[in-house]
Design an enzyme around this catalytic site. Structure first.
Site, PDB file in Angstrom:
ATOM      1  N   GLU A  47     -25.267  74.522 131.319  1.00 34.80           N
ATOM      2  CA  GLU A  47     -26.506  75.307 131.391  1.00 34.80           C
ATOM      3  C   GLU A  47     -27.236  75.414 130.064  1.00 34.80           C
ATOM      4  O   GLU A  47     -28.438  75.726 130.036  1.00 34.80           O
ATOM      5  CB  GLU A  47     -26.218  76.711 131.945  1.00 34.80           C
ATOM      6  CG  GLU A  47     -25.438  77.644 131.031  1.00 34.80           C
ATOM      7  CD  GLU A  47     -23.932  77.522 131.143  1.00 34.80           C
ATOM      8  OE1 GLU A  47     -23.248  78.520 130.887  1.00 34.80           O
ATOM      9  OE2 GLU A  47     -23.434  76.419 131.486  1.00 34.80           O
ATOM     10  N   SER A 102     -49.869  91.650 134.495  1.00 37.99           N
ATOM     11  CA  SER A 102     -51.096  90.979 134.942  1.00 37.99           C
ATOM     12  C   SER A 102     -50.850  90.174 136.214  1.00 37.99           C
ATOM     13  O   SER A 102     -51.650  90.221 137.160  1.00 37.99           O
ATOM     14  CB  SER A 102     -51.636  90.059 133.842  1.00 37.99           C
ATOM     15  OG  SER A 102     -52.030  90.803 132.707  1.00 37.99           O
ATOM     16  N   CYS A 141     -16.558  76.695 132.604  1.00 42.23           N
ATOM     17  CA  CYS A 141     -15.765  77.329 131.556  1.00 42.23           C
ATOM     18  C   CYS A 141     -14.720  78.265 132.180  1.00 42.23           C
ATOM     19  O   CYS A 141     -13.794  77.805 132.824  1.00 42.23           O
ATOM     20  CB  CYS A 141     -16.677  78.038 130.555  1.00 42.23           C
ATOM     21  SG  CYS A 141     -15.843  78.441 128.993  1.00 42.23           S
ATOM     22  N   HIS A 188     -20.344  73.858 128.932  1.00 38.93           N
ATOM     23  CA  HIS A 188     -21.461  74.644 129.477  1.00 38.93           C
ATOM     24  C   HIS A 188     -22.658  73.741 129.756  1.00 38.93           C
ATOM     25  O   HIS A 188     -23.460  73.462 128.862  1.00 38.93           O
ATOM     26  CB  HIS A 188     -21.855  75.749 128.495  1.00 38.93           C
ATOM     27  CG  HIS A 188     -20.893  76.890 128.449  1.00 38.93           C
ATOM     28  ND1 HIS A 188     -20.989  77.978 129.295  1.00 38.93           N
ATOM     29  CD2 HIS A 188     -19.796  77.105 127.686  1.00 38.93           C
ATOM     30  CE1 HIS A 188     -19.995  78.816 129.046  1.00 38.93           C
ATOM     31  NE2 HIS A 188     -19.255  78.309 128.071  1.00 38.93           N
TER      32      HIS A 188
END
Length: 539
Positions: A178, A236, A81, A176
């Protein structure tokens, strides 16, 4: 040493998705602002560079350029882009305003059989042209190719939607790749990273443990570490990894603020004290938290109180551990990027994250963040590789303030107790119900989802306590009790979300059980709001 991809961020809201796609190809990458120095680029020594999109225009901000070193390195470069537009301008092409701006879905024709797009297509036209379904978001367009470049793709509104200089390994696309809306986007990024750049796909969490353990041991030496254990995935996994590295040099502090999920404290203690034999200090501070929340109804005020009290309780416990020199946190890569905490100051702060500042300076401790280079999905993979149970690692997200922001208005112990039980029933029904062929036929899920639990098919699910009462009938008597709302959403990035179309039978069972088993609730509703306009959490 891992091969590295350098992603230069020009201010796009989806730059992190580029990094996730690269990591999914098992290649290590980092995001850095576009104005890093030439020395930084050279020292980073990337196998390839990716230039992100941007909200900016090449007309409006001539400072948004890639460092000259990017073009001097001799490595492949992919512009996305705005990244395509700055590549064009910097290498001698021309960009201009587009009369037909493109925002959304488009069908794009590939040209020239380039290495990047060859044999990647969604369908073929009657004339034999390979077509791609892509997502566009641009107002400018490349009007003239730079010297050495050839046309790679086009749409009716954007004659130059892709360009390539294959001799130098430079590729650029106006769409795009992604985002999930670009159907073959992941395949395109994977081809650039693995085939064109030749990066080794050796970024694997199982192998990462050994590297991370060695790094922690080198950092900490024989000093002691304290960690705030919340029961969430990040803290955790951080605790399990650090304990693997330094054993009893780690002390975990688990603060129960009275706003945890049902049996959460027991689960955390059983896991870390029982199975991992880690040192855990359990602090029941529920009276303190609930006392300060009394009478408070504003959501932001509640968040601040819970955050303030947590810091106070944690500080008090940390001071008792006088040998501790390090504070460990479960900071992950999106926290670092969103907080402007990447290695230069250019990154725009989207939000201030609780993990990135505050406590270490107050306590005079050094900061240990063993997960700061990992995305959430990588953290989960690492947790499984460390031996944490899947039901802990793949739990749905839970807000830091806990049930405090799932109880609308004032927080009371009575409300928290009711909500805890209602929430547990809903989650139990989701875990215990698998998607059927009938669900798939009805469009509630895909055929590949048949046999999976509805808990795994939703991204986040929970109950919300509404501080209003409604009239009901139970047996022969009238009831006047509270209302709870059930919320379940499906999303890939939590930036947008759809409400989950759960089977009516599942919702009916959850409602019946809550009303019959949780005395004090006589009505259950289901939230069918998407994001936007609603947020996922109610407060």
């Amino acid at each position: 040493m891992h091969d590295k991809i350098l992603i230069l961020d020009f201010g796009s809201q989806v730059t992190q998705l580029i990094a996730r796609r690269v990591r999914e190809a098992h290649v290590y990458c980092e995001i850095h602002p576009n104005d890093v120095s030439d020395d930084f680029v050279r020292e980073f020594a990337p196998k390839a560079v990716i230039l992100s999109g941007s909200h900016a225009s090449t007309y409006e901000d001539h400072q948004l350029r890639a460092p000259q070193a990017v073009w001097d390195l001799g490595v492949p470069v992919l512009g996305i882009c705005y990244g395509m537009q700055t590549m064009a301008v910097q290498l001698g092409g021309k960009v201009e305003w587009s009369d037909h701006r493109e925002f959304g879905y488009a069908e794009m024709r590939a040209h020239g059989h380039t290495r990047l797009l060859d044999d990647i297509e969604d369908f073929t036209t009657a004339e034999g042209h390979g077509m791609l379904k892509v997502w566009m978001s641009h107002g400018d367009k490349v009007a003239e190719l730079p010297p050495g470049f050839a046309l790679m793709a086009s749409t009716p509104s954007c004659p130059i939607a892709g360009m390539a200089d294959e001799a130098r390994g430079y590729y650029a696309v106006q769409f795009h790749p992604e985002v999930t809306h670009t159907v073959k986007g992941r395949q395109i990024i994977e081809r650039f990273v693995l085939q064109i750049a030749g990066a080794k796909p050796d970024w694997i969490m199982k192998n990462h443990i050994e590297e991370a353990v060695a790094k922690i041991r080198e950092q900490v030496g024989d000093e002691e570490v304290i960690l705030g254990l919340s029961g969430g995935v990040d803290s955790s996994v951080a605790a399990a990894l650090i304990h693997r590295a330094i054993g009893d040099q780690l002390t975990c502090v688990f603060v129960d603020h009275g706003l945890l999920r049902l049996n959460e404290g027991k689960m955390v203690l059983d896991m870390f004290e029982g199975r991992l034999h880690a040192k855990v200090v359990h602090v029941d501070a529920s009276d303190q938290f609930l006392g300060h929340l009394a009478g408070v109804t504003d959501p932001e005020a509640k968040r601040k109180i819970i955050g303030r009290e947590f810091v106070e309780v944690f500080q008090a416990e940390a001071k008792k551990l006088s040998k501790a020199k390090w504070l460990a946190q479960g900071t992950i890569y999106p926290d670092v990027v969103e907080s402007g905490g990447t290695k230069t100051k250019k990154a725009t702060t989207i939000k201030s994250h609780h993990n990135v500042g505050g406590l270490p300076e107050t306590l005079g401790l050094k900061l240990l963040e063993p997960l700061r280079d990992l995305f959430k999905d990588e953290v989960r993979e690492l947790g499984v590789a460390l031996g944490l149970p899947p039901e802990m690692v793949y739990r749905h997200p839970f807000p830091g303030p806990g049930l405090g922001v799932r109880i609308l208005g004032e927080v009371k112990r009575e409300y928290a107790d009711l909500l805890r039980r209602a929430d547990a029933i809903f989650i139990e029904e989701l875990r215990g119900t698998t998607a059927t062929a009938q669900d798939a036929a009805a469009g509630l899920c895909g055929e590949a989802d048949v046999g999976k639990s509805w808990y795994d098919l939703t991204s986040q699910a929970f109950a919300v306590f509404l501080p209003v009462k409604s009239v009901g009938v139970m047996g022969d008597g009238r009831t006047y009790d509270y209302v709870t709302s059930l919320r379940a959403v499906q999303t890939t990035d939590f930036m947008t979300a759809h409400w989950a179309h759960l089977p009516y039978a599942l919702l009916g069972r959850a409602s019946n059980r809550i009303i019959n088993e949780v005395r004090g609730i006589n009505r259950v509703v289901y939230d069918i709001s998407g994001k936007p306009p609603a947020t996922i959490e109610w407060e």
